[in-house]
Design a protein around this motif. Structure first.
Motif, PDB file in Angstrom:
ATOM      1  N   GLN A  38      -1.365   6.186  -2.894  1.00 64.30           N
ATOM      2  CA  GLN A  38      -0.147   6.291  -1.844  1.00 64.30           C
ATOM      3  C   GLN A  38       1.137   6.607  -2.530  1.00 64.30           C
ATOM      4  O   GLN A  38       1.619   5.980  -3.262  1.00 64.30           O
ATOM      5  N   GLY A  43       1.240   9.112   3.218  1.00 64.78           N
ATOM      6  CA  GLY A  43       0.011   8.201   3.583  1.00 64.78           C
ATOM      7  C   GLY A  43      -0.930   8.123   2.362  1.00 64.78           C
ATOM      8  O   GLY A  43      -0.387   8.463   1.374  1.00 64.78           O
ATOM      9  N   LEU A  44      -1.969   7.332   2.795  1.00 63.63           N
ATOM     10  CA  LEU A  44      -3.008   7.196   1.706  1.00 63.63           C
ATOM     11  C   LEU A  44      -3.784   8.141   1.607  1.00 63.63           C
ATOM     12  O   LEU A  44      -4.305   8.900   2.592  1.00 63.63           O
ATOM     13  N   LEU A  88       1.466   4.015  -5.725  1.00 64.59           N
ATOM     14  CA  LEU A  88       0.636   2.773  -5.484  1.00 64.59           C
ATOM     15  C   LEU A  88      -0.908   3.026  -5.131  1.00 64.59           C
ATOM     16  O   LEU A  88      -1.031   3.835  -4.482  1.00 64.59           O
TER      17      LEU A  88
ATOM     18  N   GLN B   6       0.605  13.745  11.750  1.00 66.42           N
ATOM     19  CA  GLN B   6       1.215  12.715  12.422  1.00 66.42           C
ATOM     20  C   GLN B   6       2.577  13.218  12.682  1.00 66.42           C
ATOM     21  O   GLN B   6       3.527  13.798  11.870  1.00 66.42           O
ATOM     22  N   ARG B   9       7.510  11.960  11.680  1.00 67.07           N
ATOM     23  CA  ARG B   9       7.576  11.282  10.407  1.00 67.07           C
ATOM     24  C   ARG B   9       8.406  10.120  10.406  1.00 67.07           C
ATOM     25  O   ARG B   9       8.159   9.182   9.810  1.00 67.07           O
ATOM     26  N   GLN B  37       1.528  -0.525   8.367  1.00 62.24           N
ATOM     27  CA  GLN B  37       1.912  -0.797   7.108  1.00 62.24           C
ATOM     28  C   GLN B  37       3.183  -1.545   6.832  1.00 62.24           C
ATOM     29  O   GLN B  37       4.255  -0.653   7.010  1.00 62.24           O
ATOM     30  N   LEU B  88       5.518   1.409   8.541  1.00 63.97           N
ATOM     31  CA  LEU B  88       4.967   2.829   8.476  1.00 63.97           C
ATOM     32  C   LEU B  88       3.468   2.678   9.366  1.00 63.97           C
ATOM     33  O   LEU B  88       2.750   1.767   9.068  1.00 63.97           O
ATOM     34  N   LEU B  90       0.260   4.244  10.126  1.00 66.10           N
ATOM     35  CA  LEU B  90      -0.808   5.244   9.710  1.00 66.10           C
ATOM     36  C   LEU B  90      -1.806   5.631  10.671  1.00 66.10           C
ATOM     37  O   LEU B  90      -2.491   4.760  11.194  1.00 66.10           O
ATOM     38  N   PHE B 107      -6.285   9.766   5.884  1.00 64.48           N
ATOM     39  CA  PHE B 107      -5.036   9.356   6.692  1.00 64.48           C
ATOM     40  C   PHE B 107      -3.997  10.559   6.745  1.00 64.48           C
ATOM     41  O   PHE B 107      -3.905  11.427   5.913  1.00 64.48           O
ATOM     42  N   GLY B 108      -3.167  10.330   7.905  1.00 65.77           N
ATOM     43  CA  GLY B 108      -2.213  11.126   7.843  1.00 65.77           C
ATOM     44  C   GLY B 108      -0.887  10.609   7.112  1.00 65.77           C
ATOM     45  O   GLY B 108      -1.064   9.733   6.389  1.00 65.77           O
ATOM     46  N   GLU B 109       0.020  11.204   6.961  1.00 67.70           N
ATOM     47  CA  GLU B 109       1.486  11.147   6.338  1.00 67.70           C
ATOM     48  C   GLU B 109       2.160   9.879   6.888  1.00 67.70           C
ATOM     49  O   GLU B 109       2.839   9.252   6.125  1.00 67.70           O
ATOM     50  N   GLY B 110       2.019   9.372   7.975  1.00 69.04           N
ATOM     51  CA  GLY B 110       2.508   8.287   8.366  1.00 69.04           C
ATOM     52  C   GLY B 110       3.832   8.649   9.094  1.00 69.04           C
ATOM     53  O   GLY B 110       4.501   9.593   9.238  1.00 69.04           O
TER      54      GLY B 110
END
Lengths: 115, 116
Positions: A38, A43-44, A88, B6, B9, B37, B88, B90, B107-110
Protein backbone atom coordinates in the motif's frame (compact mmCIF):
# COMPACT_ATOMS: atom_id res chain seq x y z
CA UNK A 1 -8.00 -19.92 14.92
CA UNK A 2 -6.23 -18.19 12.11
CA UNK A 3 -3.65 -15.52 12.75
CA UNK A 4 -0.84 -13.74 11.01
CA UNK A 5 1.99 -11.80 12.58
CA UNK A 6 4.30 -9.21 11.14
CA UNK A 7 6.79 -8.78 13.96
CA UNK A 8 8.38 -5.58 12.66
CA UNK A 9 6.45 -2.31 12.49
CA UNK A 10 9.23 -0.73 10.46
CA UNK A 11 12.12 -1.99 8.33
CA UNK A 12 14.85 0.37 7.15
CA UNK A 13 17.15 -0.61 4.31
CA UNK A 14 19.68 1.24 2.16
CA UNK A 15 18.99 1.39 -1.56
CA UNK A 16 20.68 -1.45 -3.40
CA UNK A 17 20.74 -3.74 -0.37
CA UNK A 18 18.59 -6.84 -0.05
CA UNK A 19 15.40 -6.52 1.96
CA UNK A 20 13.28 -8.93 3.97
CA UNK A 21 9.86 -8.28 5.49
CA UNK A 22 8.86 -11.01 7.90
CA UNK A 23 5.55 -12.82 8.24
CA UNK A 24 4.50 -15.83 10.29
CA UNK A 25 1.10 -17.43 10.30
CA UNK A 26 -1.16 -19.91 12.02
CA UNK A 27 -3.99 -21.68 10.18
CA UNK A 28 -5.81 -24.99 10.31
CA UNK A 29 -5.02 -27.01 7.23
CA UNK A 30 -3.15 -25.78 4.20
CA UNK A 31 -2.53 -22.05 4.04
CA UNK A 32 -3.10 -19.67 1.19
CA UNK A 33 -0.67 -16.80 1.72
CA UNK A 34 -0.60 -13.35 0.18
CA UNK A 35 1.46 -10.17 0.18
CA UNK A 36 -0.02 -6.77 -0.57
CA UNK A 37 1.60 -3.33 -0.80
CA UNK A 38 0.00 0.00 0.00
CA UNK A 39 1.40 3.34 -1.11
CA UNK A 40 0.31 6.54 0.70
CA UNK A 41 -3.38 7.37 0.20
CA UNK A 42 -3.86 4.37 -2.09
CA UNK A 43 -5.54 1.01 -1.87
CA UNK A 44 -3.79 -2.30 -1.38
CA UNK A 45 -2.10 -3.80 -4.42
CA UNK A 46 -1.64 -7.54 -4.78
CA UNK A 47 2.03 -8.55 -4.99
CA UNK A 48 2.13 -12.33 -4.90
CA UNK A 49 0.55 -15.44 -3.44
CA UNK A 50 1.41 -18.96 -2.40
CA UNK A 51 -1.20 -21.63 -3.00
CA UNK A 52 0.79 -24.78 -3.67
CA UNK A 53 3.90 -25.88 -5.53
CA UNK A 54 7.32 -24.25 -5.37
CA UNK A 55 8.15 -22.72 -2.02
CA UNK A 56 9.71 -19.70 -3.71
CA UNK A 57 7.06 -17.50 -5.27
CA UNK A 58 7.88 -14.63 -7.61
CA UNK A 59 5.66 -11.58 -7.83
CA UNK A 60 5.41 -8.02 -9.07
CA UNK A 61 8.17 -5.39 -8.99
CA UNK A 62 10.93 -7.96 -8.45
CA UNK A 63 9.58 -9.20 -5.13
CA UNK A 64 9.57 -12.83 -4.10
CA UNK A 65 8.49 -14.73 -1.02
CA UNK A 66 9.56 -18.01 0.48
CA UNK A 67 7.06 -20.37 2.03
CA UNK A 68 8.51 -22.35 4.93
CA UNK A 69 6.04 -24.86 6.28
CA UNK A 70 8.12 -26.01 9.25
CA UNK A 71 8.63 -22.45 10.44
CA UNK A 72 5.13 -21.33 9.37
CA UNK A 73 6.65 -18.32 7.68
CA UNK A 74 6.19 -16.47 4.42
CA UNK A 75 8.86 -13.76 4.32
CA UNK A 76 8.88 -11.20 1.53
CA UNK A 77 12.23 -10.56 -0.12
CA UNK A 78 13.90 -8.50 -2.81
CA UNK A 79 17.56 -8.80 -3.80
CA UNK A 80 18.14 -5.08 -4.37
CA UNK A 81 15.89 -2.44 -2.80
CA UNK A 82 14.72 0.70 -4.60
CA UNK A 83 13.63 3.97 -2.97
CA UNK A 84 10.31 3.49 -4.76
CA UNK A 85 9.76 0.29 -2.73
CA UNK A 86 9.08 2.46 0.34
CA UNK A 87 5.50 1.65 1.34
CA UNK A 88 3.35 -0.31 3.78
CA UNK A 89 3.39 -4.08 3.28
CA UNK A 90 0.69 -6.48 4.45
CA UNK A 91 0.89 -10.23 4.78
CA UNK A 92 -2.41 -12.14 4.70
CA UNK A 93 -3.51 -15.75 5.17
CA UNK A 94 -6.57 -17.88 4.84
CA UNK A 95 -7.20 -21.59 4.98
CA UNK A 96 -7.51 -23.64 1.81
CA UNK A 97 -11.11 -23.78 0.57
CA UNK A 98 -12.20 -20.95 2.82
CA UNK A 99 -13.85 -17.84 1.47
CA UNK A 100 -12.02 -14.60 0.93
CA UNK A 101 -13.97 -13.16 3.82
CA UNK A 102 -11.93 -15.43 6.09
CA UNK A 103 -8.68 -13.84 5.02
CA UNK A 104 -6.73 -12.40 7.92
CA UNK A 105 -4.40 -9.45 7.37
CA UNK A 106 -1.32 -8.66 9.39
CA UNK A 107 -0.87 -5.29 11.02
CA UNK A 108 1.50 -4.13 8.31
CA UNK A 109 5.22 -3.35 8.08
CA UNK A 110 6.41 0.03 6.92
CA UNK A 111 9.38 -0.36 4.61
CA UNK A 112 11.66 2.64 4.27
CA UNK A 113 14.43 2.62 1.68
CA UNK A 114 17.04 5.34 2.11
CA UNK A 115 18.99 6.61 -0.92
CA UNK B 1 -5.27 2.02 -13.53
CA UNK B 2 -6.88 -0.60 -11.28
CA UNK B 3 -9.80 -2.89 -12.09
CA UNK B 4 -11.70 -1.56 -9.06
CA UNK B 5 -12.79 2.08 -9.10
CA UNK B 6 -13.98 3.96 -6.03
CA UNK B 7 -15.63 7.37 -5.86
CA UNK B 8 -15.30 9.83 -4.30
CA UNK B 9 -11.64 9.59 -3.31
CA UNK B 10 -12.16 12.10 -0.51
CA UNK B 11 -15.32 12.96 1.41
CA UNK B 12 -15.91 15.34 4.31
CA UNK B 13 -19.29 15.19 5.98
CA UNK B 14 -21.06 16.39 9.06
CA UNK B 15 -22.64 14.01 11.50
CA UNK B 16 -26.14 14.69 10.21
CA UNK B 17 -25.33 14.33 6.49
CA UNK B 18 -26.27 11.45 4.22
CA UNK B 19 -23.73 10.43 1.63
CA UNK B 20 -22.77 7.36 -0.37
CA UNK B 21 -19.54 5.72 -1.45
CA UNK B 22 -19.50 3.97 -4.80
CA UNK B 23 -17.43 1.06 -6.06
CA UNK B 24 -17.31 -0.48 -9.51
CA UNK B 25 -15.24 -3.48 -10.57
CA UNK B 26 -14.28 -4.22 -14.18
CA UNK B 27 -12.71 -7.63 -13.54
CA UNK B 28 -15.75 -9.87 -14.02
CA UNK B 29 -15.59 -11.01 -10.39
CA UNK B 30 -18.63 -12.31 -8.55
CA UNK B 31 -17.86 -11.13 -5.02
CA UNK B 32 -17.36 -7.66 -3.58
CA UNK B 33 -16.28 -6.43 -0.17
CA UNK B 34 -16.12 -3.30 1.99
CA UNK B 35 -13.17 -2.90 4.35
CA UNK B 36 -12.40 -0.14 6.85
CA UNK B 37 -8.81 0.92 7.41
CA UNK B 38 -8.15 3.10 10.45
CA UNK B 39 -4.81 4.35 11.66
CA UNK B 40 -2.99 1.91 13.95
CA UNK B 41 -5.64 -0.79 13.46
CA UNK B 42 -5.75 -3.94 11.34
CA UNK B 43 -7.88 -3.97 8.23
CA UNK B 44 -11.52 -4.60 9.23
CA UNK B 45 -13.91 -6.50 6.99
CA UNK B 46 -17.35 -4.83 7.02
CA UNK B 47 -19.55 -6.49 4.39
CA UNK B 48 -19.32 -9.26 1.81
CA UNK B 49 -21.53 -9.80 -1.23
CA UNK B 50 -21.38 -13.05 -3.21
CA UNK B 51 -23.41 -13.08 -6.41
CA UNK B 52 -25.14 -9.88 -5.24
CA UNK B 53 -26.31 -11.46 -1.98
CA UNK B 54 -24.97 -10.18 1.29
CA UNK B 55 -23.22 -13.07 2.97
CA UNK B 56 -21.49 -11.30 5.82
CA UNK B 57 -22.07 -8.32 8.04
CA UNK B 58 -19.37 -8.14 10.65
CA UNK B 59 -21.37 -6.40 13.38
CA UNK B 60 -21.29 -3.12 11.52
CA UNK B 61 -23.46 -0.31 12.97
CA UNK B 62 -26.67 0.39 11.07
CA UNK B 63 -25.46 3.88 10.17
CA UNK B 64 -23.53 2.02 7.43
CA UNK B 65 -25.86 0.50 4.85
CA UNK B 66 -24.48 -1.47 1.89
CA UNK B 67 -26.20 -1.97 -1.45
CA UNK B 68 -25.18 -4.28 -4.28
CA UNK B 69 -27.47 -3.83 -7.30
CA UNK B 70 -25.38 -6.15 -9.51
CA UNK B 71 -22.11 -8.03 -9.40
CA UNK B 72 -20.16 -5.03 -10.71
CA UNK B 73 -21.39 -2.30 -8.40
CA UNK B 74 -21.30 -1.82 -4.66
CA UNK B 75 -22.41 1.14 -2.57
CA UNK B 76 -21.95 2.11 1.04
CA UNK B 77 -24.63 4.49 2.24
CA UNK B 78 -23.63 6.66 5.18
CA UNK B 79 -26.00 8.33 7.63
CA UNK B 80 -25.51 10.06 10.99
CA UNK B 81 -21.90 9.03 11.25
CA UNK B 82 -19.62 9.68 14.20
CA UNK B 83 -16.15 11.26 14.15
CA UNK B 84 -14.65 7.86 14.98
CA UNK B 85 -15.97 6.60 11.64
CA UNK B 86 -13.34 8.72 9.90
CA UNK B 87 -11.14 6.25 8.02
CA UNK B 88 -10.12 4.96 4.61
CA UNK B 89 -12.89 2.77 3.19
CA UNK B 90 -11.64 0.19 0.75
CA UNK B 91 -13.68 -1.76 -1.74
CA UNK B 92 -12.38 -5.08 -3.06
CA UNK B 93 -13.50 -7.82 -5.41
CA UNK B 94 -12.57 -11.45 -6.00
CA UNK B 95 -13.69 -14.47 -7.93
CA UNK B 96 -15.49 -17.06 -5.82
CA UNK B 97 -15.64 -20.71 -6.87
CA UNK B 98 -18.60 -23.06 -6.67
CA UNK B 99 -17.42 -24.41 -3.33
CA UNK B 100 -17.12 -20.90 -1.93
CA UNK B 101 -13.35 -20.74 -2.18
CA UNK B 102 -11.97 -17.43 -3.32
CA UNK B 103 -8.96 -16.09 -5.17
CA UNK B 104 -6.99 -13.05 -4.14
CA UNK B 105 -8.63 -9.74 -3.43
CA UNK B 106 -8.27 -6.79 -5.76
CA UNK B 107 -8.68 -3.44 -4.03
CA UNK B 108 -9.78 -0.02 -5.15
CA UNK B 109 -7.86 3.13 -4.28
CA UNK B 110 -10.11 3.84 -1.31
CA UNK B 111 -12.38 6.65 -0.19
CA UNK B 112 -10.91 8.82 2.57
CA UNK B 113 -13.81 9.80 4.83
CA UNK B 114 -13.63 12.57 7.40
CA UNK B 115 -16.58 13.07 9.75
CA UNK B 116 -16.71 16.44 11.46
Amino acid sequence: AQSVAQPEDQVNVAEGNPLTVKCTYSVSGNPYLFWYVQYPNRGLQFLLKYITGDNLVKGSYGFEAEFNKSQTSFHLKKPSALVSDSALYFCAVRAEYSSASKIIFGSGTRLSIRP
Amino acid sequence: ETGVTQTPRHLVMGMTNKKSLKCEQHLGHNAMYWYKQSAKKPLELMFVYNFKEQTENNSVPSRFSPECPNSSHLFLHLHTLQPEDSALYLCASSQVGLAGEAGELFFGEGSRLTVL
